[in-house]
Design a protein around this motif. Structure first.
Motif, mmCIF file in Angstrom:
data_model
loop_
_atom_site.group_PDB
_atom_site.id
_atom_site.type_symbol
_atom_site.label_atom_id
_atom_site.label_comp_id
_atom_site.label_asym_id
_atom_site.label_seq_id
_atom_site.Cartn_x
_atom_site.Cartn_y
_atom_site.Cartn_z
ATOM 1 N N GLU A 311 41.581 50.057 37.079
ATOM 2 C CA GLU A 311 42.608 49.245 37.908
ATOM 3 C C GLU A 311 41.793 48.028 38.645
ATOM 4 O OE1 GLU A 311 44.813 51.287 40.783
ATOM 5 O OE2 GLU A 311 46.359 51.751 39.394
ATOM 6 N N MET A 312 41.164 47.202 37.612
ATOM 7 C CA MET A 312 40.459 45.971 38.037
ATOM 8 C C MET A 312 41.079 44.982 37.374
ATOM 9 S SD MET A 312 36.693 47.125 38.451
ATOM 10 C CE MET A 312 35.988 48.310 39.410
ATOM 11 N N ASP A 313 41.426 43.844 38.049
ATOM 12 C CA ASP A 313 42.256 42.650 37.428
ATOM 13 C C ASP A 313 41.213 41.880 36.535
ATOM 14 O OD1 ASP A 313 44.393 43.385 38.671
ATOM 15 O OD2 ASP A 313 44.182 41.924 40.358
ATOM 16 N N VAL A 314 40.014 42.066 36.644
ATOM 17 C CA VAL A 314 39.067 41.060 35.918
ATOM 18 C C VAL A 314 39.081 41.535 34.585
ATOM 19 C CG1 VAL A 314 37.466 40.627 37.797
ATOM 20 C CG2 VAL A 314 37.284 42.741 36.639
ATOM 21 N N THR A 315 39.333 42.724 34.180
ATOM 22 C CA THR A 315 39.483 43.203 32.780
ATOM 23 C C THR A 315 40.638 42.606 32.191
ATOM 24 O OG1 THR A 315 40.823 45.219 33.330
ATOM 25 C CG2 THR A 315 38.482 45.507 33.575
ATOM 26 N N VAL A 316 41.617 42.372 32.963
ATOM 27 C CA VAL A 316 42.812 41.646 32.399
ATOM 28 C C VAL A 316 42.506 40.252 31.988
ATOM 29 C CG1 VAL A 316 45.321 41.255 32.512
ATOM 30 C CG2 VAL A 316 44.510 43.322 33.538
ATOM 31 N N ASN A 317 41.626 39.473 33.061
ATOM 32 C CA ASN A 317 41.598 38.026 32.630
ATOM 33 C C ASN A 317 40.524 37.923 31.662
ATOM 34 O OD1 ASN A 317 42.670 36.325 34.214
ATOM 35 N ND2 ASN A 317 41.716 37.121 36.307
ATOM 36 N N TYR A 318 39.554 39.063 31.453
ATOM 37 C CA TYR A 318 38.709 38.874 30.273
ATOM 38 C C TYR A 318 39.483 38.906 28.975
ATOM 39 C CZ TYR A 318 34.895 39.890 26.796
ATOM 40 O OH TYR A 318 33.960 39.759 25.885
ATOM 41 N N TYR A 319 40.366 39.884 28.783
ATOM 42 C CA TYR A 319 41.092 39.918 27.730
ATOM 43 C C TYR A 319 41.975 38.462 27.533
ATOM 44 C CZ TYR A 319 44.896 41.211 24.371
ATOM 45 O OH TYR A 319 45.991 41.268 23.400
ATOM 46 N N LEU A 320 42.408 37.900 28.520
ATOM 47 C CA LEU A 320 43.292 36.530 28.337
ATOM 48 C C LEU A 320 42.365 35.449 27.775
ATOM 49 C CD1 LEU A 320 45.286 36.612 31.748
ATOM 50 C CD2 LEU A 320 46.282 37.079 29.662
ATOM 51 N N GLU A 321 40.933 35.574 28.314
ATOM 52 C CA GLU A 321 40.156 34.478 27.987
ATOM 53 C C GLU A 321 39.814 34.754 26.434
ATOM 54 O OE1 GLU A 321 35.406 33.361 28.661
ATOM 55 O OE2 GLU A 321 36.710 33.879 30.640
ATOM 56 N N LEU A 322 39.625 36.087 26.324
ATOM 57 C CA LEU A 322 39.040 36.381 24.930
ATOM 58 C C LEU A 322 40.199 35.912 23.843
ATOM 59 C CD1 LEU A 322 36.418 37.814 23.873
ATOM 60 C CD2 LEU A 322 37.862 40.005 23.788
ATOM 61 N N SER A 330 45.023 37.471 40.931
ATOM 62 C CA SER A 330 45.633 38.624 41.170
ATOM 63 C C SER A 330 47.248 38.449 41.264
ATOM 64 C CB SER A 330 45.059 39.566 42.153
ATOM 65 O OG SER A 330 43.765 39.840 41.779
ATOM 66 N N LYS A 331 47.394 37.312 42.304
ATOM 67 C CA LYS A 331 49.084 37.148 42.817
ATOM 68 C C LYS A 331 49.869 36.639 41.362
ATOM 69 C CE LYS A 331 48.112 36.046 47.626
ATOM 70 N NZ LYS A 331 48.287 35.298 48.548
ATOM 71 N N MET A 333 49.223 37.329 38.283
ATOM 72 C CA MET A 333 49.582 38.329 37.337
ATOM 73 C C MET A 333 50.826 39.083 37.382
ATOM 74 S SD MET A 333 45.593 40.116 36.391
ATOM 75 C CE MET A 333 44.454 39.053 36.168
ATOM 76 N N THR A 334 51.566 39.258 36.258
ATOM 77 C CA THR A 334 52.799 40.079 36.031
ATOM 78 C C THR A 334 52.402 41.202 35.734
ATOM 79 O OG1 THR A 334 53.093 39.371 33.619
ATOM 80 C CG2 THR A 334 53.909 37.824 35.293
ATOM 81 N N GLN A 335 53.485 42.284 35.873
ATOM 82 C CA GLN A 335 53.249 43.632 35.299
ATOM 83 C C GLN A 335 52.893 43.884 34.057
ATOM 84 O OE1 GLN A 335 53.507 45.709 37.957
ATOM 85 N NE2 GLN A 335 52.682 47.451 36.501
ATOM 86 N N ALA A 336 53.437 42.812 33.168
ATOM 87 C CA ALA A 336 53.325 42.819 31.697
ATOM 88 C C ALA A 336 51.907 42.450 31.480
ATOM 89 C CB ALA A 336 54.220 41.695 31.164
ATOM 90 N N ASP A 337 51.470 41.564 32.288
ATOM 91 C CA ASP A 337 49.948 41.118 31.987
ATOM 92 C C ASP A 337 49.013 42.492 32.266
ATOM 93 O OD1 ASP A 337 50.395 38.603 31.543
ATOM 94 O OD2 ASP A 337 50.441 38.029 33.676
ATOM 95 N N MET A 338 49.338 43.225 33.329
ATOM 96 C CA MET A 338 48.203 44.452 33.797
ATOM 97 C C MET A 338 48.649 45.583 32.691
ATOM 98 S SD MET A 338 48.527 44.001 37.877
ATOM 99 C CE MET A 338 50.264 43.783 38.338
ATOM 100 N N ASP A 339 49.699 45.699 32.531
ATOM 101 C CA ASP A 339 50.071 46.895 31.623
ATOM 102 C C ASP A 339 50.357 46.724 30.020
ATOM 103 O OD1 ASP A 339 49.838 48.255 33.799
ATOM 104 O OD2 ASP A 339 52.076 48.183 34.435
ATOM 105 N N ASN A 340 49.884 45.613 29.718
ATOM 106 C CA ASN A 340 49.857 45.112 28.207
ATOM 107 C C ASN A 340 49.325 46.228 27.229
ATOM 108 O OD1 ASN A 340 50.112 43.961 25.671
ATOM 109 N ND2 ASN A 340 49.183 42.126 26.031
ATOM 110 N N ASN A 407 42.069 37.673 58.605
ATOM 111 C CA ASN A 407 41.040 36.631 58.389
ATOM 112 C C ASN A 407 41.310 35.669 57.289
ATOM 113 O OD1 ASN A 407 39.562 38.400 60.034
ATOM 114 N ND2 ASN A 407 38.396 39.373 58.247
ATOM 115 N N GLY A 408 42.727 35.715 56.708
ATOM 116 C CA GLY A 408 43.058 34.612 55.848
ATOM 117 C C GLY A 408 42.398 34.690 54.631
ATOM 118 N N ILE A 409 41.989 35.713 54.184
ATOM 119 C CA ILE A 409 40.977 35.828 52.809
ATOM 120 C C ILE A 409 42.036 36.307 51.594
ATOM 121 C CG2 ILE A 409 39.360 37.281 51.716
ATOM 122 C CD1 ILE A 409 38.387 35.417 53.957
ATOM 123 N N ILE A 410 43.135 37.100 52.135
ATOM 124 C CA ILE A 410 44.213 37.632 51.092
ATOM 125 C C ILE A 410 45.541 37.052 51.488
ATOM 126 C CG2 ILE A 410 42.984 39.121 49.733
ATOM 127 C CD1 ILE A 410 44.621 41.229 51.324
#
Length: 410
Positions: A311-322, A330-331, A333-340, A407-410
């Motif tokens: 459950e880490m978004d970075v794995t999804v982004n790696y597939y997108l780049e690949l 993270s904001k 990303m759609t559900q389709a992106d995360m659960d492809n 803190n304005g981080i997310i």
């Protein structure tokens, strides 16, 4: 009359005495000469022996011809180090590798025709304490140089061939090829072609093993160690990637990464630990948190996390780049992106992802090899320095998220 007879008798006695003395001297002289003859001394014997030695030398010269001088040169080399007398001519580029000793450098210079003998350079390096400061890299030298002059050029920064490229920690293979193309003008396609066979680039096959029984398609991802590299002149794509793999193996060996993972991580293979190191490198916003993020990954995969997935978004982004797609926050990303379901790096799939998602640095590898103890399952960045708050439960995690929003981080 008696007096005259006495005188005559005395004279004869004196004459006999003189004869005896002459006889003794003669015998001594003959014995002396005989002894010298037996020893080969004396003018005649010395001349004969000298003539014989000269004759044998001429025979040897006539038999061996010019080869005798080669033999002489070899024999002479045992006693004196052969060295050139001039400052050299032309130009030659030599490479001093990390960890090279004076003997290694001497042999490299001799093979390149820079010095006349390795021994001459070793002697010059021994006499100059600064020789210990020779840095790894490529150097422009001359052929047929005095060993001391060659040493001086190796110590002169102006002699270094600088064609460097910085590969930051966490850089993916694809982005690494782009950086290398910019530095070397070698097309990305050539790096991609060379990277298809990681084993040919020096990655041992034991690295591509998993404890979960899943088949591994060998990938270069994870083995292109991030560092600053000086690219040797005339290097091709394969030799550059091999240089990076060699660096990875050196660092991993010094850390005893493979041995310690197998001993301390409860059956996890070194390859799986390298995958976790890449996850920590991508997710941790601060180096202080690399080990903690690695612990979260282990806890999610092998602990009491409901899906036993990352459950880490970075794995999804790696597939997108690949796959040549644009990466997203993270904001975005759609559900389709995360659960492809076609994505083998799907954040919801149980178990370890197929490969590392970048090339982690030493600290991330240390964090994955020996993470701090903890039951954390969640984390979120809470300050502008990238520090994260970690939680064992989802309720605590929600509180940490609220703090991050404040803190304005997310």
């Amino acid at each position: 009359m008696i007096d005259e007879l006495d005188d005559a008798f005395d004279e004869r006695e004196r004459e006999r005495e003189r004869e005896r003395e002459r006889g003794d001297k003669g015998r001594h002289r003959r014995a002396y000469v005989e002894n010298r003859r037996k020893r080969g001394e004396g003018k005649a014997g010395g001349r004969g022996k000298t003539f014989f030695a000269l004759l044998m030398t001429l025979v040897l010269l006539g038999t061996l011809g010019g080869g005798i001088w080669y033999g002489y040169d070899r024999i002479q080399g045992f006693f004196t180090a052969a060295d050139y007398s001039g400052g050299g001519t032309g130009e030659v580029v030599v490479e001093v590798k990390a960890g090279h000793t004076a003997t290694d450098i001497a042999n490299t210079l001799y093979s390149a025709g820079v010095v006349k003998s390795a021994k001459a350079f070793i002697e010059a390096a021994t006499e100059n304490s600064r020789s210990k400061g020779i840095q790894a890299g490529s150097y422009k030298l001359r052929k047929q140089m005095r060993a001391a002059d060659a040493l001086a050029m190796l110590l002169d920064p102006k002699s270094r061939v600088v064609n460097g490229v910085i590969i930051p920690e966490g850089t993916t293979a694809k982005r690494t090829y782009l950086l290398l193309e910019k530095a070397t003008k070698i097309p990305v396609a050539e790096f991609e072609k060379a990277a298809k066979d990681p084993l040919a680039l020096g990655v041992p096959d034991f690295w591509f093993k998993r404890s979960d029984g899943k088949k591994v398609a060998p990938s270069i991802e994870g083995f292109l160690f991030p560092s600053t590299y000086e690219i040797p002149p005339k290097a091709d794509a394969a030799s550059i990637l091999k240089l990076m793999v060699d660096n990875f193996l050196t660092v991993a060996g010094e850390m005893e990464f493979a041995d310690r993972v197998q001993k301390e991580r409860g059956g996890i293979t070194p390859y799986e630990a390298l995958i976790v190191a890449s996850l920590a490198q991508a997710e941790a916003g601060n180096k202080d948190d690399l080990g903690k993020v690695a612990r979260v990954a282990y806890n999610r995969l092998y602990g009491e996390f409901p899906c036993n997935c990352l459950e880490m978004d970075v794995t999804v982004n790696y597939y997108l780049e690949l796959t040549g797609q644009k990466t997203k926050t993270s904001k975005q990303m759609t559900q389709a992106d995360m659960d492809n379901p076609k994505n083998p790096y799907n954040r919801k799939l149980p178990g370890m992802i197929p490969t590392p998602i970048n090339n982690p640095g030493k600290q991330a590898m240390e964090g994955a090899m020996d993470p701090p103890p903890g039951k954390w399952l969640y984390f979120v960045a809470i300050d502008d320095k990238g520090h994260s708050a970690f939680a064992d439960t989802y309720e605590q995690h929600r509180k940490n998220e609220a703090k991050a929003k404040e803190n304005g981080i997310i």
